[in-house]
Design a protein around this motif. Structure first.
Motif, PDB file in Angstrom:
ATOM      1  N   ARG A   1       0.812  -1.225   0.000  1.00 51.63           N
ATOM      2  CA  ARG A   1       0.000   0.000   0.000  1.00 51.63           C
ATOM      3  C   ARG A   1       0.846   1.276   0.000  1.00 51.63           C
ATOM      4  N   ASP A   2       1.840   1.314   0.835  1.00 54.42           N
ATOM      5  CA  ASP A   2       2.603   2.553   0.968  1.00 54.42           C
ATOM      6  C   ASP A   2       3.578   2.774  -0.185  1.00 54.42           C
ATOM      7  N   TYR A   3       3.583   1.837  -1.118  1.00 55.32           N
ATOM      8  CA  TYR A   3       4.482   1.967  -2.265  1.00 55.32           C
ATOM      9  C   TYR A   3       3.717   2.227  -3.568  1.00 55.32           C
ATOM     10  N   LEU A   4       2.401   2.394  -3.432  1.00 55.27           N
ATOM     11  CA  LEU A   4       1.549   2.500  -4.627  1.00 55.27           C
ATOM     12  C   LEU A   4       2.030   3.588  -5.595  1.00 55.27           C
ATOM     13  N   ALA A   5       2.542   4.672  -5.044  1.00 56.78           N
ATOM     14  CA  ALA A   5       2.939   5.817  -5.867  1.00 56.78           C
ATOM     15  C   ALA A   5       4.109   5.499  -6.813  1.00 56.78           C
ATOM     16  N   TYR A   6       4.767   4.364  -6.610  1.00 58.38           N
ATOM     17  CA  TYR A   6       5.815   3.972  -7.567  1.00 58.38           C
ATOM     18  C   TYR A   6       5.205   3.468  -8.873  1.00 58.38           C
ATOM     19  N   SER A   7       3.931   3.058  -8.816  1.00 61.47           N
ATOM     20  CA  SER A   7       3.301   2.529 -10.035  1.00 61.47           C
ATOM     21  C   SER A   7       2.113   3.354 -10.500  1.00 61.47           C
ATOM     22  N   ARG A   8       1.539   4.197  -9.641  1.00 61.40           N
ATOM     23  CA  ARG A   8       0.361   4.964 -10.020  1.00 61.40           C
ATOM     24  C   ARG A   8       0.623   6.436  -9.738  1.00 61.40           C
ATOM     25  N   SER A   9       0.173   7.318 -10.632  1.00 61.25           N
ATOM     26  CA  SER A   9       0.438   8.752 -10.470  1.00 61.25           C
ATOM     27  C   SER A   9      -0.443   9.328  -9.359  1.00 61.25           C
ATOM     28  N   ALA A  10      -0.086  10.517  -8.893  1.00 58.97           N
ATOM     29  CA  ALA A  10      -0.867  11.185  -7.841  1.00 58.97           C
ATOM     30  C   ALA A  10      -2.302  11.411  -8.321  1.00 58.97           C
ATOM     31  N   GLU A  11      -2.440  11.742  -9.601  1.00 54.74           N
ATOM     32  CA  GLU A  11      -3.785  11.986 -10.147  1.00 54.74           C
ATOM     33  C   GLU A  11      -4.596  10.687 -10.138  1.00 54.74           C
ATOM     34  N   GLU A  12      -3.957   9.596 -10.532  1.00 58.34           N
ATOM     35  CA  GLU A  12      -4.661   8.298 -10.524  1.00 58.34           C
ATOM     36  C   GLU A  12      -5.099   7.924  -9.112  1.00 58.34           C
ATOM     37  N   ILE A  13      -4.187   8.118  -8.171  1.00 59.02           N
ATOM     38  CA  ILE A  13      -4.510   7.742  -6.785  1.00 59.02           C
ATOM     39  C   ILE A  13      -5.655   8.609  -6.265  1.00 59.02           C
ATOM     40  N   ALA A  14      -5.662   9.876  -6.645  1.00 59.67           N
ATOM     41  CA  ALA A  14      -6.767  10.761  -6.220  1.00 59.67           C
ATOM     42  C   ALA A  14      -8.096  10.260  -6.802  1.00 59.67           C
ATOM     43  N   TYR A  15      -8.097   9.831  -8.063  1.00 59.20           N
ATOM     44  CA  TYR A  15      -9.322   9.255  -8.655  1.00 59.20           C
ATOM     45  C   TYR A  15      -9.707   7.950  -7.963  1.00 59.20           C
ATOM     46  N   MET A  16      -8.705   7.154  -7.619  1.00 61.11           N
ATOM     47  CA  MET A  16      -8.991   5.891  -6.914  1.00 61.11           C
ATOM     48  C   MET A  16      -9.657   6.176  -5.568  1.00 61.11           C
TER      49      MET A  16
END
Ligand code: 2HG
Ligand code: ZN
Length: 468
Positions: free
Chosen positions: A427-442
């Motif tokens: 979980r805490d490594y998600l940003a290595y594969s998904r952009s900040a914008e993607e994570i905000a949409y998620m």
């Protein structure tokens, strides 16, 4: 959990449907990760979609959290209940409800075991292609929630490719019936695909409609000894020029050493090799077999292959598969630290070389086991705990190398979790594969389907209490 809520759950589910005994809590509160201690408040075992819906509504009204639970064979902590959550096990919703011969599809409840589904397909002369070592205990709901991959992805794709329809209860407690088994349906957003791979964070899958396929004929396995990483992808390319492979796997000699030693399996041949490739193809004509032999011959001549064996019977094919499929279970006793990485197939050779460099430098004191679904660009990198080292110290030491491995993966636009999911572990490594914008949409999607974040809290995305 307060006794009044337990009482309401008991009224809803009956004696068989609610458990609070310590053994059930231990069993249902964990998956195959060894990192977390289970601590659920109770286990709910509903038998109908209506009961699932009632549980989710109760959680929303009373503010308790739920962990959806399938066969619990996951490796990322997605089904772990370590924070007093109520586990919602789909184990009793295990019926195949319908078979549609013309559609070549079936409808089943989420708790059907993968192997049971495969066997059912076989009885109809058909084939359910998603397969992996844990097929004997994993459940279809969990497979869909994690978009399970496994050993046939190169030919048949992931679980997503087989899902024609879903019945879901969202985190809000609403019932959704998605896509109704259709092959074609161009009516806007396909919500079905949002739930596939959502790791139980948006809704609980209660039923699925699945596509079945023509059964492959005479699957034949080749195991090849390979002198270096770089040769692996050359072999893949050479064989794919002639054949549609149904699998292309690899493992290292250390991985082979453990399955041979601990499971008493026979080595494929005596010639030593640092790596092995396992290929499978449909051997349905003399020409096809000839094409495979020709590719093998070419690989030997080019120095990509040191030695090899081709199965001559289904039993031999099965035994060769065991050399690869038994690795994860065999090394589990050595408390491995797991990585499940992927890059595009064309970048695998470069990736393996770079990972090897990191491993040689940073894990010099540990034993490293290489294997994976290399034909899909997926590497399982396992680091074994020395017997004398404390588990926490070992995991901490390994995690210190994560950044370097994940930065490399990110630089190649790869994934830090190819098929095992994110769960708690990644979980805490998600940003290595998904952009900040993607994570905000998620996060926005999570809040849309599960406004009080009652479903699988802190898995995949961490709870930001200020947004609730
Ligand atoms: C496999 O491919 C499984 O055997 C498990 O995905 C991988 O244990 C692992 O790292
Ligand atoms: Zn795998």
């Amino acid at each position: 959990m307060n006794p009044e809520i337990l009482g309401r759950l008991h009224n809803l589910l009956g004696d068989q449907g609610l458990r609070t005994d310590p053994l059930s809590c231990q069993t249902y509160g964990r998956d195959w990760t060894k990192t977390y201690e289970p601590a659920p408040s109770a286990i709910a075992l509903p038998t109908s979609t209506a009961q699932v819906q009632a549980i989710i509504q109760l959680a929303n009204q009373n503010g308790f959290k739920l962990v959806p639970s399938g066969g619990r064979t996951g490796l990322s902590g997605g089904a772990v209940a370590a924070q007093g959550e109520l586990v919602v096990s789909l184990a009793r919703m295990n019926k195949i409800l319908a078979f549609h011969a013309q559609d070549r599809s079936l409808v089943c409840e989420a708790g059907v075991i993968t192997a049971q589904l495969q066997q059912f397909a076989e009885t109809k002369g058909l084939f359910y292609p998603v397969d992996f070592a844990s097929a004997g205990s994993s459940q279809i709901g969990g497979n869909i929630a994690t978009n399970a991959g496994g050993i046939k992805v190169i030919r048949y794709g992931l679980t997503r490719q087989q899902v024609l329809g879903l019945e879901i209860v969202t985190g809000k407690g609403e019932l959704l019936k998605l896509n109704h088994g259709l092959v074609k349906n161009a009516t806007g957003y396909d919500l079905r695909h949002l739930f596939i791979g959502s790791e139980g964070t948006l809704g609980i899958i209660t039923q699925a409609t699945l596509q079945l396929l023509r059964a492959p004929e005479n699957l034949t396995v080749l195991v090849l000894g390979v002198p270096e990483f770089a040769a692996l992808m050359q072999i893949l390319q050479r064989f794919q020029a002639n054949l549609d492979l149904t699998a292309f796997e690899f493992f290292s000699d250390r991985a082979l050493h453990y399955v041979v030693q601990d499971k008493g399996l026979a080595k494929p041949f005596v010639t030593p090799a640092p790596y092995y490739a396992l290929l499978e193809f449909e051997n349905d004509s003399a020409q096809r077999e000839q094409a495979a032999l020709q590719a093998f011959q070419d690989c030997i001549e080019q120095g990509f292959v040191l030695d090899g064996v081709m199965s001559q019977s289904q039993t031999q094919a099965k035994n060769l598969w065991r050399l690869r499929e038994m690795i994860s279970e065999t090394i589990a006793v050595y408390t491995p630290y797991k990585n499940d990485l992927s890059v595009r197939v064309s970048l695998v050779a470069e990736f393996l070389k770079a990972v090897d460099q990191i491993v040689t430098e940073r894990y010099a004191a540990f034993e490293v086991i290489w294997y994976g679904h290399i034909g899909d660009g997926n590497l399982h990198l396992n680091i074994l705990k020395p017997a004398t080292m404390d588990k926490a110290e070992f995991f901490e030491h390994c995690a210190a190398v994560n950044e370097q491995v994940f930065v490399l993966t990110q630089s190649l636009q790869g994934s830090i979790s190819a098929e095992h999911g994110v769960g708690l572990l990644k979980r805490d490594y998600l940003a290595y594969s998904r952009s900040a914008e993607e994570i905000a949409y998620m996060r926005a999607l999570k809040t849309l389907f599960d406004p009080h974040w009652v479903l699988n809290p802190n898995k995949l995305l961490s709870i930001d209490t200020s947004s609730l």
